[in-house]
Design a protein around this motif. Sequence first.
Motif, PDB file in Angstrom:
ATOM      1  N   SER A 177       0.729  -1.292   0.083  1.00  0.00           N
ATOM      2  CA  SER A 177       0.085   0.252   0.025  1.00  0.00           C
ATOM      3  C   SER A 177       0.926   1.213  -0.143  1.00  0.00           C
ATOM      4  N   ILE A 178       1.753   1.206   0.771  1.00  0.00           N
ATOM      5  CA  ILE A 178       2.651   2.515   0.924  1.00  0.00           C
ATOM      6  C   ILE A 178       3.420   2.623  -0.586  1.00  0.00           C
ATOM      7  N   GLN A 179       3.723   1.680  -1.254  1.00  0.00           N
ATOM      8  CA  GLN A 179       4.629   1.692  -2.413  1.00  0.00           C
ATOM      9  C   GLN A 179       3.638   2.382  -3.404  1.00  0.00           C
ATOM     10  N   ILE A 180       2.327   1.715  -3.616  1.00  0.00           N
ATOM     11  CA  ILE A 180       1.240   2.332  -4.121  1.00  0.00           C
ATOM     12  C   ILE A 180       1.085   3.773  -4.074  1.00  0.00           C
ATOM     13  N   MET A 181       0.777   3.954  -2.837  1.00  0.00           N
ATOM     14  CA  MET A 181       0.564   5.652  -2.394  1.00  0.00           C
ATOM     15  C   MET A 181       1.648   6.462  -2.722  1.00  0.00           C
ATOM     16  N   GLU A 182       2.994   5.922  -2.640  1.00  0.00           N
ATOM     17  CA  GLU A 182       4.204   6.781  -3.004  1.00  0.00           C
ATOM     18  C   GLU A 182       4.048   6.942  -4.623  1.00  0.00           C
ATOM     19  N   LEU A 183       3.762   6.077  -5.484  1.00  0.00           N
ATOM     20  CA  LEU A 183       3.677   6.149  -6.749  1.00  0.00           C
ATOM     21  C   LEU A 183       2.552   7.207  -7.167  1.00  0.00           C
ATOM     22  N   ILE A 184       1.202   6.852  -6.429  1.00  0.00           N
ATOM     23  CA  ILE A 184       0.278   7.768  -6.936  1.00  0.00           C
ATOM     24  C   ILE A 184       0.431   9.277  -6.561  1.00  0.00           C
ATOM     25  N   LYS A 185       1.289   9.368  -5.266  1.00  0.00           N
ATOM     26  CA  LYS A 185       1.688  10.862  -4.994  1.00  0.00           C
ATOM     27  C   LYS A 185       2.611  11.560  -6.040  1.00  0.00           C
ATOM     28  N   GLU A 186       3.664  10.622  -6.452  1.00  0.00           N
ATOM     29  CA  GLU A 186       4.312  11.227  -7.809  1.00  0.00           C
ATOM     30  C   GLU A 186       3.633  11.296  -8.810  1.00  0.00           C
TER      31      GLU A 186
END
Length: 785
Positions: A177-186
């Motif tokens: 989830s953290i990896q996906i959220m970092e990707l979405i934030k980018e």
Amino acid sequence: MLELVDIKRSYNVGGIETKALDGVSVAFRQKEFVAILGSSGSGKTTCLNIIGGLDRYDSGELIIKGKKTADFTDRDWDAYRNNSIGFVFQSYNLIMHLSIVANVELGMTLSGVTAEEKHRKALEVLEKVGLKEHLHKKPNQLSGGQMQRVAIARALANNPEILLCDEPTGALDSNTSIQIMELIKEVAKERLVIMVTHNPELAQSYADRIIRFQDGKIISDSHPHVERPKADEFKLKKTSMSFLTALRLSFNNIRTKKGRTILTAFASSIGIIGIAVILSLSSGFQTQIDNFQRDAMAEFPIIISQSATTVDAESMKNMRKDMTNQNDGSFASTDKVKLYDPADTQITHRNIFTQDYLDYLNKIDPEICSSIGYSRLVSMNMVRKVEDKVIPVTLSSQSSTSGTSGNGQSGALTGSIGLSSYPKQLKTEEESYLTKNYDLMAGEYPVKSTDLVLVIDEKNRLDYNILQKLGFDTDGKDSINLSDIVGTEFKIVPNDVYYLPTQAGTYLPGNDYQAMYDSKDDITVKITGVVRQKEDVAMALLLPGIAYSDELSEMVIDSAQDSAIVKAQEKSDKNIITNEELTEDSKESFLAYLGGSATPYVIMVYPYNFDAKDAVTDYLDTYNEGKASKDQVVYTDLADTMSSLTSGIMDGITIVLIAFAGISLVVSLIMISIITYTSVLERTKEIGILRALGARKKDITRVFDAETAILGVFSGILGVILAWLATFPINTILYKMTELTDVAHLQIEHAVILVVISTVLTVLGGHIPARMASRKNAIEALRTE
């Protein structure tokens, strides 16, 4: 699931369900990360009408880039979803039968991006989300986090203005989830990202703006934005899906269900197999009939003679009434026999073969008439050298000596006037009459007009009188070698050399055969071959004896027309040889015998088949239209009875059998409808995904039409192949039963037509379920598991 809402009224936004909320007025900036928190009374996630760059006013109007959504067409919504919004779903919503590259390319396919550009962009975004090493895997080969990355890559591939994320981490573990959220934030650095979530920690950690909902109402907005009205800037590229793309999607889906596809295709092909086998048998039997008919036409040509007899129709009608006593409706009551002359009801008509008529006959269409044969009365004055001695010889056929033949009327007619010329083919490129109907037993087939052939019967027999008159020694012999006959030469002597004048003013044949043989004006002819009727030919024309071309007769006539004996006979009313009185008819006949007339005595027209025979007779009748009775040319149609009996029988049988076999096609049509409907149910989520990506209703219809088209082509080809394989055992069985060879023969054109029919019927059968699929609500379709 995302549920879009609007103020004071409910809209159907591009097929996505909406709910009305009171007092809601929210606008978004172009580049920010917005998190929407809260729940409705039903416990389901609720969000705004999430469409990028919109203004929402208390008036209840929804405006996108200056254009009211009330004015949107379905195609506008499809284009807007495809061009401006990228969807990231909680359950990924990938199409499992496509590779991850194909999944990412799908949205761009609807936008009309070229194949090269589409593939390049797909690779770029997949590399950006960290899936460079998994490009050609299927979604079911990836982990949950990897599948969500594919969903993000698909959403980004078309470079949308808004990225819409529905619980993007709801199905993932904490680390993923953290990896996906970092990707979405980018991603949010370049576009508006709207995320719907129940997780306040994610919202606090990543969102620039947080909007909280409770019971269908906004309770807080961390960073409200007010947008001024904009001019109409709504310009979007319309979406479309080519039939080729639809075929690829459907083919990939069918490929995952090989067993069911094969069984479906086989079941659908049963009707095609039945019709294909019927057509194979029908065409084969028709070929056999056509061959028989062509053989029959050689035996029963349309005969046009200089002397013909016809019956007057009115006289025939009156005679029939008299014979049946139809005038008073009762039988005659008398003790006397009424006498009548049948000749009174007949008119003897003499055909006059004018040059105009012969030219008209020679212009007959070669497509309906295979050949024309001519019988001429011209005598051929022949000598032959045998062992250094020149002797006179006589050209004759069997019928000239016996008067009978097993080969029928036309052959007897030819032989009865001392001729045996074979018909001339109208199409020079076609196989000649001789090569088509006769086997070469020795020597060669004739090539030149001066080449002769010797015709023997099926038992290699020949009347010894024929060979004896040709100068062969037959005394005490029961056979002669064929090689002794082939190569024999004769000389046809001109009239002026053969006939000599007498002191009485008559002409007699000379006896200086050596001088005749040495004449420079002789026509040298040679027996080039010995032929015999082929075993598979039911009937053939030529009688046993010498046969030659009509061109040879014409050569002899050309040589004789200016001879002294012909000139003398033209001026005399007596036979120039016997000095007997001649009638007008007998004088014409004797002149023809001397070679003074090229007019044929009998003309035989050989149609290709029974259908063509009707066309030939129509052509002959056309010549007689408008002419006086004496100028008309009457013919005898020997095959008319046979034609009337066989015409249309094969076609009628074929139509009836095809009608029965067509019932199975109707069953196949119903089955395809059921199978397509089942496929619609199985692919409901795929329908929702395609609609979310901007596919039009007609695109959804096209996908399922493409699937049925593939099934139709496959079942048609399968049916044709199976029918073709079935022809081998069928031919074996028929040969044992009837000795007919290669009866069942599937023609290429029939095979192609059946594949087309199979495809068309299958598409028709699946079109209604396909239209049903196109009308499915996208929200409901995406909820389907």
